[in-house]
Design an enzyme around this catalytic site. Structure first.
Site, PDB file in Angstrom:
ATOM      1  N   ASP A   1      29.552  83.426  47.406  1.00 57.57           N
ATOM      2  CA  ASP A   1      30.686  82.622  47.842  1.00 57.57           C
ATOM      3  C   ASP A   1      30.413  81.864  49.135  1.00 57.57           C
ATOM      4  OD1 ASP A   1      33.106  81.462  47.960  1.00 57.57           O
ATOM      5  OD2 ASP A   1      34.260  83.287  48.266  1.00 57.57           O
TER       6      ASP A   1
ATOM      7  N   LYS B   1      31.349  80.559  37.406  1.00 52.08           N
ATOM      8  CA  LYS B   1      32.426  80.390  38.380  1.00 52.08           C
ATOM      9  C   LYS B   1      33.151  79.097  38.064  1.00 52.08           C
ATOM     10  CE  LYS B   1      33.114  80.170  43.391  1.00 52.08           C
ATOM     11  NZ  LYS B   1      32.601  80.624  44.688  1.00 52.08           N
TER      12      LYS B   1
ATOM     13  N   GLY C   1      35.947  88.480  38.379  1.00 52.91           N
ATOM     14  CA  GLY C   1      36.722  88.494  39.606  1.00 52.91           C
ATOM     15  C   GLY C   1      37.504  87.219  39.793  1.00 52.91           C
TER      16      GLY C   1
ATOM     17  N   LYS D   1      32.799  88.971  53.964  1.00 46.43           N
ATOM     18  CA  LYS D   1      33.766  90.061  53.833  1.00 46.43           C
ATOM     19  C   LYS D   1      33.377  90.836  52.581  1.00 46.43           C
ATOM     20  CE  LYS D   1      36.761  86.914  51.365  1.00 46.43           C
ATOM     21  NZ  LYS D   1      38.088  86.370  51.116  1.00 46.43           N
TER      22      LYS D   1
ATOM     23  N   VAL E   1      35.906  83.945  37.980  1.00 50.06           N
ATOM     24  CA  VAL E   1      34.511  84.140  37.600  1.00 50.06           C
ATOM     25  C   VAL E   1      34.446  84.972  36.323  1.00 50.06           C
ATOM     26  CG1 VAL E   1      32.255  84.962  38.349  1.00 50.06           C
ATOM     27  CG2 VAL E   1      33.826  83.994  40.021  1.00 50.06           C
TER      28      VAL E   1
ATOM     29  N   GLY F   1      38.927  84.845  43.007  1.00 48.24           N
ATOM     30  CA  GLY F   1      38.870  84.645  44.457  1.00 48.24           C
ATOM     31  C   GLY F   1      39.884  83.616  44.906  1.00 48.24           C
TER      32      GLY F   1
ATOM     33  N   ASP G   1      32.679  83.210  55.759  1.00 44.02           N
ATOM     34  CA  ASP G   1      33.677  84.020  55.058  1.00 44.02           C
ATOM     35  C   ASP G   1      33.045  85.323  54.574  1.00 44.02           C
ATOM     36  OD1 ASP G   1      36.226  84.589  54.102  1.00 44.02           O
ATOM     37  OD2 ASP G   1      35.906  83.593  52.183  1.00 44.02           O
TER      38      ASP G   1
ATOM     39  N   THR H   1      38.704  84.665  56.602  1.00 44.97           N
ATOM     40  CA  THR H   1      39.715  85.567  56.100  1.00 44.97           C
ATOM     41  C   THR H   1      40.192  86.491  57.205  1.00 44.97           C
ATOM     42  OG1 THR H   1      38.645  85.473  53.973  1.00 44.97           O
ATOM     43  CG2 THR H   1      40.149  87.296  54.336  1.00 44.97           C
TER      44      THR H   1
ATOM     45  N   PHE I   1      39.507  80.373  45.305  1.00 37.49           N
ATOM     46  CA  PHE I   1      39.471  79.103  44.568  1.00 37.49           C
ATOM     47  C   PHE I   1      39.073  79.277  43.115  1.00 37.49           C
ATOM     48  CE2 PHE I   1      38.485  77.733  48.949  1.00 37.49           C
ATOM     49  CZ  PHE I   1      39.595  76.921  49.125  1.00 37.49           C
TER      50      PHE I   1
ATOM     51  N   ASN J   1      32.981  89.387  49.077  1.00 38.61           N
ATOM     52  CA  ASN J   1      31.889  88.445  48.847  1.00 38.61           C
ATOM     53  C   ASN J   1      30.528  89.128  48.904  1.00 38.61           C
ATOM     54  OD1 ASN J   1      33.564  86.250  48.418  1.00 38.61           O
ATOM     55  ND2 ASN J   1      33.648  85.720  50.587  1.00 38.61           N
TER      56      ASN J   1
HETATM   57  P1  ADP Z   1      36.144  82.356  45.641  1.00 36.84           P
HETATM   58  O1  ADP Z   1      35.411  81.229  46.253  1.00 36.84           O
HETATM   59  O2  ADP Z   1      37.331  81.895  44.860  1.00 36.84           O
HETATM   60  O3  ADP Z   1      36.472  83.466  46.604  1.00 36.84           O
HETATM   61  P2  ADP Z   1      33.985  84.026  44.623  1.00 36.84           P
HETATM   62  O4  ADP Z   1      32.686  83.347  44.411  1.00 36.84           O
HETATM   63  O5  ADP Z   1      34.101  84.865  45.843  1.00 36.84           O
HETATM   64  O6  ADP Z   1      35.165  82.948  44.534  1.00 36.84           O
HETATM   65  O7  ADP Z   1      34.295  84.899  43.342  1.00 36.84           O
HETATM   66  C1  ADP Z   1      35.497  85.623  43.218  1.00 36.84           C
HETATM   67  C2  ADP Z   1      35.204  87.032  42.753  1.00 36.84           C
HETATM   68  O8  ADP Z   1      34.504  87.003  41.499  1.00 36.84           O
HETATM   69  C3  ADP Z   1      34.269  87.810  43.692  1.00 36.84           C
HETATM   70  O9  ADP Z   1      34.993  88.428  44.727  1.00 36.84           O
HETATM   71  C4  ADP Z   1      33.632  88.811  42.717  1.00 36.84           C
HETATM   72  O10 ADP Z   1      34.503  89.896  42.471  1.00 36.84           O
HETATM   73  C5  ADP Z   1      33.502  88.013  41.429  1.00 36.84           C
HETATM   74  N1  ADP Z   1      32.174  87.371  41.350  1.00 36.84           N
HETATM   75  C6  ADP Z   1      31.810  86.214  41.941  1.00 36.84           C
HETATM   76  N2  ADP Z   1      30.543  85.895  41.680  1.00 36.84           N
HETATM   77  C7  ADP Z   1      30.054  86.875  40.899  1.00 36.84           C
HETATM   78  C8  ADP Z   1      28.766  87.134  40.289  1.00 36.84           C
HETATM   79  N3  ADP Z   1      27.740  86.296  40.455  1.00 36.84           N
HETATM   80  N4  ADP Z   1      28.622  88.255  39.561  1.00 36.84           N
HETATM   81  C9  ADP Z   1      29.660  89.106  39.417  1.00 36.84           C
HETATM   82  N5  ADP Z   1      30.896  88.931  39.953  1.00 36.84           N
HETATM   83  C10 ADP Z   1      31.097  87.826  40.688  1.00 36.84           C
HETATM   84 MG    MG Z   2      35.329  84.934  47.519  1.00 37.86          MG
END
Ligand code: ADP
Ligand code: MG
Length: 324
Positions: free
Chosen positions: A162, A49, A27, A143, A34, A29, A141, A182, A31, A146
């Site tokens: 997140d 991440k 994914g 949503k 992942v 996000g 955050d 958000t 910032f 997350n």
């Molecule tokens: P940001 O802080 O940039 O929003 P996130 O931690 O929310 O980053 O990660 C962005 C995306 O990556 C998530 O919305 C999800 O789709 C995917 N993702 C994040 N962590 C995991 C995880 N532990 N396992 C699987 N997918 C993940």
């Molecule tokens: Mg996120």
């Protein structure tokens, strides 16, 4: 391509020794990107991440906060941080892998989805939120993006991830003044900049519960200012077309959350709402009651798809911004 290479970070050498970094992007996000990684010694998969330091632009303390919070969190409904590596350009966080993906993506793949299923999901989210709040952590955050499923099984656990926008509250009632979160899921007091604490998460749970039952968010606007206006007005409806089969208890649960901050229940209080008793106990009774027999997916799919297209567009804009 070349530019990407020049600007891409050099992955931490020790990390590369221990793990195989796959091309599988889980994914993207606000910032972070992942990716799935494999621990060489066991063959087990984890999530990596990657947060580029340049994308933080002076928000370094936010990152430190995320790291210190994540490393303390141990709960079945929260993603845990297992290891961390840092280089000049980036920070690498290794967390549990949520193989089931994002909440809505998985729901759309199901054949059947009922109010009872929604209640079970909201219940799990609340257990995670209750834990975070007990640790003095406000997520800020919450949503659907997350909220991740642990695996692809029918009864997979849902996990909150997140914590980038969280803050550890020292006093418990500190007023956090930063405008973040958000649009769509964010509480009115955040937009009005009159401070926010734990109740902002409870508002988000209300919006998530609403969205889990119909596929669209309760507050809406053609642009950001009108969305904000809609949230601050606090007015929302249960449109007959999508809500006719939903119980009164579900609506009363949502109504209890989408209120001014000082009137919202705590996570613990929300967990005691009769909606859960009615829905979760229903499981054990063999003749399925109406709430568990109506498939909400056809109506939701229509709304979800519109949302999904919107999300993709927003992400594309985000990616373009990152590349610039
Ligand atoms: P940001 O802080 O940039 O929003 P996130 O931690 O929310 O980053 O990660 C962005 C995306 O990556 C998530 O919305 C999800 O789709 C995917 N993702 C994040 N962590 C995991 C995880 N532990 N396992 C699987 N997918 C993940
Ligand atoms: Mg996120």
């Amino acid at each position: 391509k070349k530019r990407e290479k020049e600007h891409g970070p050099k992955v931490h050498p020790e990390l590369l020794e221990l793990y195989t970094v796959t091309d599988h992007v889980l994914g993207v996000g606000t910032f972070a990107t992942v990716k799935e990684i494999i621990l060489k010694s066991t063959g087990k998969s984890y999530a990596l991440k990657i947060i580029l330091k340049k994308t933080l632009q002076g928000k370094g303390t936010m990152l430190d906060t995320e790291i210190s919070i994540l490393s303390k969190v141990r709960h079945p409904n929260c993603v845990s941080l297992l290891e961390m590596f840092e280089t000049e350009d980036a920070v690498y966080l290794i967390t549990d892998l949520a193989k089931g993906g994002e909440l809505f993506d998985q729901l759309l793949n199901k054949g059947f989805y009922t109010e009872g299923d929604a209640a079970r999901l909201v219940h799990e989210i609340l257990l995670g939120v209750e834990y975070l709040h007990s640790m003095g952590i406000v997520h800020r955050d919450l949503k659907p993006e997350n909220l991740l499923f642990e695996d692809k099984s029918e009864n997979s656990r849902l996990m909150i991830t997140d914590f980038g926008l969280s803050k550890v509250l020292t006093g418990g009632n500190d007023v956090l003044m930063t405008a973040c979160g958000t649009p769509g899921y964010v509480a009115p007091e955040v937009l009005e900049q009159i401070g926010h604490g734990k109740p902002v998460d409870m508002w988000s749970v209300g919006v998530i519960a609403y969205t889990l039952l119909c596929g669209y968010t309760p507050f809406w606007g053609e642009d950001q200012p009108s969305l904000f206006e809609s949230i601050i007005s606090g007015e929302y409806e249960y449109e007959e077309e999508y809500w006719k089969d939903i119980s009164q208890l579900a609506k009363s649960f949502i109504d209890s959350l989408l209120r001014p901050a000082n009137q919202r229940p705590t996570a613990t209080q929300a967990l005691a709402h009769p909606w859960f008793r009615a829905m979760l106990e229903q499981d054990m009774v063999t003749p399925v009651s109406p709430a568990d027999s109506v498939n909400l997916l056809p109506g939701m799919r229509k709304n979800f798809n519109a949302r999904q297209a919107f999300k993709k567009a927003v992400r594309a804009v985000g990616l373009i911004k990152k590349m610039q």
